[in-house]
Design an enzyme around this catalytic site. Structure first.
Site, PDB file in Angstrom:
ATOM      1  N   ARG B   8       0.752  -1.336  -0.107  1.00  0.00           N
ATOM      2  CA  ARG B   8       0.021  -0.021   0.037  1.00  0.00           C
ATOM      3  C   ARG B   8       0.763   1.219   0.080  1.00  0.00           C
ATOM      4  NH1 ARG B   8      -2.415   0.642   5.945  1.00  0.00           N
ATOM      5  NH2 ARG B   8      -0.936  -0.366   7.156  1.00  0.00           N
ATOM      6  N   SER B  35      -5.069   4.626   5.488  1.00  0.00           N
ATOM      7  CA  SER B  35      -5.045   3.093   5.284  1.00  0.00           C
ATOM      8  C   SER B  35      -4.545   2.923   3.676  1.00  0.00           C
ATOM      9  CB  SER B  35      -6.206   2.617   5.494  1.00  0.00           C
ATOM     10  OG  SER B  35      -6.840   2.994   6.865  1.00  0.00           O
ATOM     11  N   GLU B  56     -19.327   5.883   0.069  1.00  0.00           N
ATOM     12  CA  GLU B  56     -18.410   5.048  -1.068  1.00  0.00           C
ATOM     13  C   GLU B  56     -19.377   5.006  -2.164  1.00  0.00           C
ATOM     14  OE1 GLU B  56     -19.141   3.731   1.994  1.00  0.00           O
ATOM     15  OE2 GLU B  56     -17.176   3.785   2.940  1.00  0.00           O
ATOM     16  N   ASP B 115      -9.382  -7.080  11.158  1.00  0.00           N
ATOM     17  CA  ASP B 115     -10.706  -6.501  11.108  1.00  0.00           C
ATOM     18  C   ASP B 115     -11.818  -7.425  10.987  1.00  0.00           C
ATOM     19  OD1 ASP B 115     -10.429  -3.923  12.093  1.00  0.00           O
ATOM     20  OD2 ASP B 115      -9.749  -3.190  10.138  1.00  0.00           O
ATOM     21  N   ARG B 165      -3.303  -4.852   1.658  1.00  0.00           N
ATOM     22  CA  ARG B 165      -2.688  -4.077   2.871  1.00  0.00           C
ATOM     23  C   ARG B 165      -1.426  -4.644   3.397  1.00  0.00           C
ATOM     24  NH1 ARG B 165      -2.534  -4.364   8.475  1.00  0.00           N
ATOM     25  NH2 ARG B 165      -3.116  -2.538   9.506  1.00  0.00           N
TER      26      ARG B 165
END
Lengths: 287, 313, 326, 291
Positions: B8, B35, B56, B115, B165
Site C-alpha cells: 500500500r 489506510s 462510498e 478487522d 494491505r
C-alpha cells in the site's frame, strides 16, 4: 422469569452511581488491555462509547446474560462495529462470557471477531462492521417487534462519521413512516473520524437538524455523564416517533494522550501506552 | 525469506509520483486515506485530493462527474466497500457509461486480517469481472503495483485495481514492466502450470520450489490482469503442460479460477484445480495463518498440482 | 430424480411475474410470518398482489434498496420471514454490501428476489437489465441462488425458498412464457432437473432459457443429433454430480443462460468440469457486453438467445471437438 | 435579475406543450416508456434546453457547454424530443425510441445519443455525478454550469444525500439541482410510499440554498434559474412543484401512468388536450401539483 431492568424512571441513587462508575472504569481498563493484547483494533471510538454502553447494559436495557437469546430482551446493534472492544468488554463485565476470553480478541478460533459476529459471540444481537447498515437493521427489528406485539426496545449506536453514509438517511427517513417509537438511535458524537475531524472530512452541518428534518425526536446529552444518559434513555418519549439521542463525547475519553487525537482511531496500544493509561485511570478511580 | 515491502505504501508513493507528472489525476478517498495511503497524494496535491467521508457510493458517482469533466479520478477505499457498496454505481455509471474512472480496492483478500470477515474482500474480483467494459487488475507486490499505477492511469477506460494491505516479499525485479492484459512466465516447466495472481504469486513460487524438490517441474504464470485474460499465454501453457492450477486470494467461485476454467473449457479442456477461499467467510486472525487456514497454503498449492497432474489424460 | 415428462407439450403461457405475485399470495395465506418489502416497484414486479390481500404485512420502503435489505435483516432477527422485492439489477448491485454484510454473513433468513433479470426488462434498457446477478451472488458465501424457468417453476422456487431457512436469492423473469414444468412440479434446492436424454451433446439451461434450450434439442434431433437437456435452476448449491454425469455421457456441453457468459451458469459448469472431468464446452449467453433497449424478439435474436443459436453452438462444438481429435 | 418578456415566456410555454405532444407520440409509437414523469418535467427541461443552457447542437461535445444530467432518466422521451427539436439529431429519429440499434435507448446513454451528457436511469446517481462535474469545472476554471434534474421519489435514495453533503462541503455554486416534485412515484403518492417532507428544510439542513417554485410556471422557472446563478459559496436546489402527467387529464396525478404506453384512442385524446395552448391561469397560478 428473567430479571427486569432496574426500575424505569427512578432516579439513580448514590449506590447506583457508584456501581455504574465502577463498571465504566472497569470496562475502560478492559478495553485498553484487550487492545494492547491484540495489537489491533480501535481505541478512540471504543473509549468514547464506554458510558453509553455502561448505562445501556447496566441500567437501561432489559436483558438476561444467562439467556442471551431471551425473546423479550431489548436489542442493541453496534452499527459502528469497529468499537467492538468496548462492546466485548461490556458484555464480559455483564456476564455473557468470561473476562479472560477478551484476551482472545483478534486471534484465530476466537469467539470475539474483529467486528461483532452474532453467530459467534453470546449477547451480540446483530453482526456489524460495514458502516452505515445498523440503523436499517434496527428499523426492521423495531418494526418487526411492533408487528408481532413485542414490547422490547431497539437501540442502535452509530458513529457521527457514519452519518455520512446515505443508507443512514434512507433508514432515518423510513423509521418515522412506520411510527417506530420503540427505536432509539444513539449517535456517539465524538466529532472525529479516521482521517480528521468530521467538519474537515465531510461536514454533516447541523446534525440535530438533519435528524429532526427526517422526522425524529432529537435530544442531546453529555455522553460521558452516566446520570444524564440513564435519565434521558429511561424518560418517556413522544409516542409515534423514534428517538435520536445525540451524545456529545470525546474520542479516546479517559486517557489523556488519546483524547481528541485522530491518530488513536486505530493505533495499536503499546505496553508503555497501556501502563500510562491504566495509571491515569487508577488515579481517576481513586478519586 | 526476502524482505517484505508494503504494497500500500508503494501504491501511495507511486500515485503521488504519477500525480506530479499528470495534472489530470485527481484522487478521492472515503475517510481511509491513511489506510489506502492515498494520503501521500493528498499531502502533495491537496487541491486535487477529495476526502468525501464515509460515503462510498456517492464517491464513485462523484468520480464519474470528475471523469466527465476530463479528469482521471482514482477512487480509493477498502476493496469490499468499493466493489460491494458501490456496485451499482460502478456498473451503471462507470462500466456501462464507460467513464474513465480508476477504482482502487485497498485491503484486498484477507489482508485486513484483524478487522475480520466484514473487512475481507473475497468476492470483489467476481463482482468486477462480471461487468462488461471493466478491466480487472490485481497487483502482486510493491514493484508491480508501483509500475501499474501509470499504466492504469493512461489506459483509456475504467479499471479496477486491487491492492493488498500486507507487506509482501517482492517477486518482481526492478526491470519489470507490466502490460495490461499480459501475464508473465516467472518460471518455465512442463509438468503443470501454476497460474497465480496478487500476493499469492509469491506463495506459488514457493510451491513451485517444493514441487521441483519432489521432481515436478511447474511453469509459473503471474497474471495481474484477470480481465481481459491473456489467452495466448494460458492456451500455450495448457497445451504444453495439460494440467493447470489457479491460485488467488479470493473465493474459488467467480475469480481467476473461473476465468481460466471458462477459457480452457471452450478452447482446450485440461484439468484445472482452483486454489482459493473455499466459498466461505473467513474469520479474524493473523494474516498468514488465515491464508493457511482457508486453503491458500503452499501445501494447498502443491496438493492441487498433484491433483491436476493425476487427472491429466 | 426422474426426468420431467414433456409428452403433453408446453402448457399455457403464464407471465412469470404474475406467478411470483401468486406465489407470494399463496404463501402469505399459509405462512403467517411471511412479509414482503418493496422498493417502489411492486406494480412492476407484482409484489403488489400480496399487498392487496395482506396490506399489514406489506412494507413499502420507497426507492431505498439498501435500507430495504437492512430492514429485512432486522425483521428476520425479529422472527419474520421477509421477502424483498425489487429488480435484479438493484438487488444484486445497489444493495450488494447490505446483502453481504447484513444478510449472508450473519446467515439471516431473508429472501431476496430480483425481477426483470437478464435482458428482458421490457424495453427499459441496460440500466434496468441484469446480466451480472448470478455471477455476483454465486460468489457470495452462504447464499442460495435460484433461477426458475417458467411460471410453475417460479411458484415452486418461491415456495422452496420460503421453506428453506437461510438467505436465498431468486432470479425472476418479467415476461409471459409458455410453461414447461408439470403442474405438480416440486422444486428441490440443489438439484438438477433432467428434461431430455441424448448421447451426442448435453444442453444445460438455467432460468427461462429452458424452453429455447428444449426447442434447440428438437432442432438438433431433426438433424440426427441427440441432445440431453439438463435444467439447472439451482445455481447454488449446484448439482455437480448431475453435471459431471451428463458430461461423461456426452463429452460435449453447451450452457445456456440469459446472463453474461462470465461468472454464471457457464462458469459454474466450467469450474466443475475443469476440476473433475475436463470437457469441451460452449457458453451461450450475453457475450460480456451491454445489450440495448428493444422489443424482446429483436434482442434475443441479436444477442443469440434463440433455439437456432443454441443449436448452432452445439453443432459447432461437435465439429470443433471432432477436429481436435483428428 | 434579468427581465424576460412575456413573448419569450409564452414561446417557451408553447414549446413545452409541443415537446409533451412529441413525447406522448414517441411512447405510443414504442408502446413503452414513461409518460407521467416526462410530462411533469416538460417545462423544466424546456426552460433549460431552449433558454438557459449554453449549448451548440452542431458541436455536442463543445467543452464550454453547460451540462445537463437527467437523473430521473425515465423522462428520456421528453429529453430526446427536446434534443431533436434543438437540433442535436434528426426529428425523424425519435420514432426509433427503444428499438434495436437505435441511438435512443430506454434511458439516456451518453455514448449513443448526441447531446446526452450522462448515462442515467437507475435512480439516485445524478446529484453526486453532477457534483463531480461541477468540481471538475472549478478545478479547471471553466465557467460552464451543471444542471441536475431529480425526481422526488428519487430523494428516498440515500446516495442523493451523500451527494448533497459533497456539494455543500465543496461550496459548489456552479451546480443547480432541480427537483421535479410531482408527488407521485411508480407505486403511488410519494407521501404514502415514503414521505420526504419537509423537503425544503431537509435541503437547508444539508447546507443548500433552496428556491421553491411552481414548476409549470415558465416565468418562475426561468427566474429561479437566474437566481441560482447569483448564489455564491453554496449549491442551489430549485424545488419545483409539478403535476405528474401534466396536461393530459386522465394521466394527471395517476401513478398508473408512470410507465405505460397509451392506446391509439388515449394517444389521440392526449394529443388533442395538449394541442390547446397552455392555460394562462395555470402558468401564473400557485404551486399546486406537489405534495
Amino acid at each position: 422469569m428473567p430479571p427486569q431492568a432496574h426500575t424505569a424512571n427512578a432516579g439513580l441513587d448514590t449506590h447506583d452511581m457508584t456501581r455504574l462508575q465502577g463498571e465504566a472504569l472497569a470496562i475502560r481498563r478492559l478495553v485498553l488491555k484487550t487492545l494492547n493484547k491484540s495489537q489491533a483494533g480501535h481505541p478512540g471510538g471504543s473509549l468514547s462509547a464506554v458510558e453509553i454502553l455502561t448505562s445501556l447494559y447496566f441500567q437501561v436495557m432489559r436483558i438476561d446474560p444467562a439467556q442471551p437469546n431471551w425473546p423479550e430482551r431489548d436489542r442493541f446493534v453496534l452499527s459502528k462495529g469497529h468499537a467492538s472492544p468496548v462492546y466485548y468488554a461490556t458484555l464480559a463485565r455483564r456476564g455473557y462470557f468470561p473476562e479472560t476470553e477478551l484476551a482472545t480478541h483478534d486471534t484465530l478460533n476466537s469467539r470475539l471477531q474483529g467486528h461483532p459476529d452474532m453467530r459467534k459471540t453470546p449477547g451480540v444481537d446483530m453482526s456489524s462492521g460495514s458502516l452505515g447498515q445498523g440503523l436499517s437493521v434496527c428499523v426492521g427489528l423495531a418494526l418487526g417487534a411492533k408487528m408481532a406485539g413485542h414490547a422490547y426496545r431497539v437501540y442502535c449506536m452509530l458513529g457521527d462519521g457514519e452519518c455520512q453514509e446515505g443508507q443512514v438517511w434512507e433508514a432515518a427517513m423510513s423509521a418515522p413512516k412506520f411510527g417506530l417509537d420503540n427505536l432509539t438511535a444513539i449517535v456517539d458524537w465524538n466529532r472525529l473520524q479516521l482521517m480528521g475531524t468530521v467538519d474537515e472530512i465531510m461536514p454533516t452541518h447541523s446534525l440535530p437538524g438533519l435528524w429532526r428534518e427526517m422526522g425524529w425526536e432529537v435530544l442531546e446529552v453529555d455522553g460521558h455523564d452516566l446520570m444524564a444518559l440513564v435519565k434521558v434513555l429511561q424518560a418517556p418519549h413522544s409516542a409515534g416517533k423514534p428517538l435520536a439521542l445525540l451524545a456529545h463525547t470525546v474520542k479516546g475519553k479517559g486517557v489523556s494522550f488519546m483524547e481528541n487525537r485522530v491518530e488513536w482511531h486505530a493505533k495499536p496500544v503499546s505496553g508503555e501506552d497501556l501502563k500510562q493509561a491504566l495509571d491515569e485511570l487508577s488515579q481517576e478511580g481513586a478519586q | 525469506m526476502a524482505d517484505r515491502v508494503s504494497m500500500r505504501a508503494a501504491y501511495g508513493q507511486a500515485l503521488q509520483a504519477y500525480g506530479a507528472l499528470n495534472p489530470k489525476v485527481v484522487v478521492l478517498d472515503a475517510d481511509v486515506s491513511a489506510s489506502t495511503q492515498s494520503s501521500h497524494f493528498g499531502k502533495a496535491f491537496p487541491e486535487r485530493f477529495f476526502d468525501v467521508g464515509v460515503a462510498e457510493a456517492g464517491m464513485v458517482d462523484l468520480a464519474v462527474g470528475l471523469a466527465l469533466g476530463g479528469k482521471i479520478p482514482f477512487v480509493n477505499t477498502f476493496a469490499f466497500l468499493l466493489t460491494l457498496r458501490a456496485a451499482e454505481q460502478i456498473r451503471t455509471c462507470v462500466a456501462y457509461a464507460r467513464t474513465n474512472v480508476k477504482l482502487v480496492g485497498a485491503y484486498g483478500g484477507l489482508s485486513d486480517s484483524f478487522d475480520g470477515p466484514t473487512h475481507h474482500a473475497i468476492c470483489d474480483i467476481a463482482v468486477m469481472r462480471s461487468m462488461p467494459n471493466l478491466t480487472v487488475v490485481v497487483a502482486a507486490d510493491a514493484v508491480e503495483v508501483a509500475r501499474l499505477v501509470p499504466i492504469v492511469a493512461e489506459h483509456d477506460g475504467p479499471v479496477y485495481l486491487r491492492v493488498s494491505r500486507a507487506d509482501v516479499p517482492n517477486v518482481f525485479g526492478d526491470n519489470y514492466t507490466p502490460q495490461l492484459g499480459k501475464g508473465t512466465v516467472l518460471r518455465d516447466g512442463g509438468d503443470v502450470t501454476l497460474v497465480a495472481t496478487g500476493v499469492m504469486v509469491e506463495r506459488t513460487m514457493r510451491a513451485a520450489d517444493r514441487l521441483l524438490a519432489q521432481g515436478t517441474r511447474a511453469r509459473v504464470l503471474a497474471l495481474h490482469t484477470i480481465k481481459p485474460l491473456d489467452r495466448e499465454l494460458l492456451l500455450a501453457a495448457a497445451a504444453d503442460t495439460k494440467a493447470v492450477v489457479t491460485v488467488e486470494e479470493h473465493s474459488v467461485i467467480g475469480g481467476l479460477g473461473s476465468a481460466v476454467a471458462e477459457l480452457l473449457s471452450a478452447e482446450a479442456p485440461v484439468p484445472v484445480q482452483r486454489v482459493g477461499l473455499a466459498d466461505c467467510f473467513a474469520e479474524t486472525g493473523p494474516y498468514d495463518a488465515l491464508l493457511d487456514r482457508y486453503g491458500m497454503s503452499v501445501d494447498d498449492i502443491t496438493a492441487a498440482a498433484h491433483r491436476a497432474i493425476a487427472l491429466r489424460r | 430424480m426422474s426426468q420431467v415428462d414433456l409428452s403433453s407439450g408446453c402448457g399455457p403461457t403464464i407471465a412469470c411475474r404474475e406467478a411470483f405475485g401468486q406465489a407470494l399470495l399463496e404463501l402469505g395465506r399459509e405462512v403467517p410470518n411471511l412479509l414482503v418489502l418493496d422498493a417502489d416497484l411492486g406494480s412492476s414486479t407484482r409484489a403488489s398482489v400480496f399487498a392487496s390481500e395482506f396490506p399489514e404485512r406489506f412494507i413499502q420502503v420507497g426507492i431505498a434498496e439498501q435500507n430495504m435489505v437492512g430492514m429485512a435483516a432486522g425483521l428476520a432477527l425479529a422472527g419474520w420471514i421477509p421477502v424483498t422485492s425489487t429488480l435484479a439489477c438493484f438487488a444484486s448491485k445497489r444493495a450488494l454490501d447490505q446483502v453481504r454484510a447484513s444478510v449472508a454473513q450473519p446467515n439471516l433468513n431473508v429472501k431476496i428476489t430480483g425481477g426483470y433479470s437478464g435482458i428482458l426488462a421490457g424495453k427499459t434498457g441496460i440500466t434496468h437489465q441484469s446480466i451480472e446477478d448470478l455471477a455476483i451472488f454465486r460468489a457470495m458465501p452462504q447464499m442460495t441462488v435460484l433461477a426458475p424457468s417458467d411460471g410453475i417453476e417460479t411458484r415452486a422456487a418461491i415456495r422452496a425458498a420460503v421453506e428453506y431457512r437461510g438467505p436465498v436469492y431468486i432470479r425472476l423473469t418479467r415476461d409471459p412464457m409458455p410453461t414447461v414444468m408439470p403442474p405438480d412440479y416440486v422444486f428441490h434446492i440443489g438439484k438438477a432437473v433432467p428434461m431430455r436424454s441424448g448421447s451426442d451433446v448435453a444442453l444445460l439451461s438455467t432460468g427461462w432459457m429452458l424452453l429455447p434450450t428444449l426447442e434447440a434439442a428438437t432442432i438438433l434431433s431433426g438433424e440426427g443429433v441427440q441432445a440431453t437437456v439438463l435444467h439447472l435452476p439451482s445455481l447454488k448449491p449446484f448439482d455437480a454430480e448431475a453435471v459431471v454425469e451428463v458430461a461423461r455421457h456426452t463429452g460435449a456441453v453447451v450452457t445456456v443462460e440469459d446472463h453474461s457468459i462470465l461468472g454464471g451458469l457457464g462458469a459454474a459448469v466450467a469450474e466443475i468440469l475443469s476440476e473433475r472431468m475436463p470437457t469441451w464446452m460452449r457458453r451461450v449467453g450475453i457475450c460480456d457486453c451491454y445489450a440495448e433497449s428493444a422489443p424482446n424478439e429483436d434482442l434475443l435474436t441479436k444477442y443469440g438467445l434463440t433455439p437456432a443459436n443454441i443449436a448452432a453452438q452445439a453443432r459447432e462444438l461437435l465439429a470443433s471437438r471432432t477436429a481436435s481429435r483428428a | 435579475m434579468v427581465y424576460h418578456s412575456d413573448e419569450l415566456v409564452a414561446a417557451l410555454a408553447e414549446r413545452a406543450a409541443q415537446l409533451r405532444r412529441t413525447a406522448i407520440e414517441m411512447i405510443y409509437c414504442a408502446q413503452s416508456g414513461h409518460p407521467g414523469g416526462s410530462l411533469s418535467a416538460a417545462d423544466l427541461l424546456t426552460a433549460l434546453l431552449f433558454h438557459k443552457m449554453r449549448l451548440d447542437p452542431a458541436n455536442p461535445g463543445w467543452p464550454e457547454r453547460d451540462r445537463l444530467i437527467l437523473s430521473k432518466g425515465h423522462a428520456a422521451p421528453l429529453l430526446y424530443a427536446a434534443l431533436a427539436q434543438r437540433g442535436f439529431f434528426p426529428i425523424e429519429e425519435l420514432k426509433t425510441l427503444r428499438q434495436l440499434d437505435s441511438r435512443l435507448q430506454g434511458h439516456p446513454d451518453r455514448l449513443k445519443t448526441p447531446g446526452v451528457d450522462m448515462t442515467a436511469g437507475a435512480l439516485g446517481h445524478g446529484l453526486a455525478i453532477g457534483a463531480g462535474l461541477a468540481l471538475s469545472a472549478r478545478l479547471d476554471n471553466q465557467t460552464f454550469r451543471t444542471y441536475v434534474v431529480l425526481g422526488d421519489g428519487e430523494l428516498q435514495a440515500g446516495v442523493i444525500w451523500e451527494g448533497a453533503l459533497f456539494a455543500a462541503k465543496y461550496h459548489l455554486d456552479n451546480i443547480t439541482v432541480i427537483v421535479d416534485l410531482n408527488g407521485v412515484q411508480l407505486d403511488g403518492p410519494v407521501r404514502d410510499i415514503m414521505p420526504i417532507e419537509p423537503i425544503v428544510d431537509k435541503w437547508r439542513s444539508f447546507g443548500w440554498y433552496v428556491i421553491e417554485i411552481h414548476g409549470h410556471n415558465m416565468r418562475q422557472i426561468i427566474d429561479a434559474l437566474d437566481e441560482a446563478d447569483d448564489i455564491h459559496g453554496q449549491p442551489t436546489v430549485i424545488i419545483a412543484h409539478t403535476t405528474k402527467g401534466k396536461g393530459v387529464s386522465f394521466m394527471e396525478n395517476q401513478c398508473t401512468w408512470h410507465g405505460r404506453a397509451p392506446s391509439p384512442e388515449q394517444c389521440q385524446q392526449a394529443i388533442c388536450e395538449l394541442a390547446v395552448s397552455p392555460d394562462a391561469a395555470d402558468a401564473a397560478g400557485p404551486a399546486g401539483g406537489g405534495q
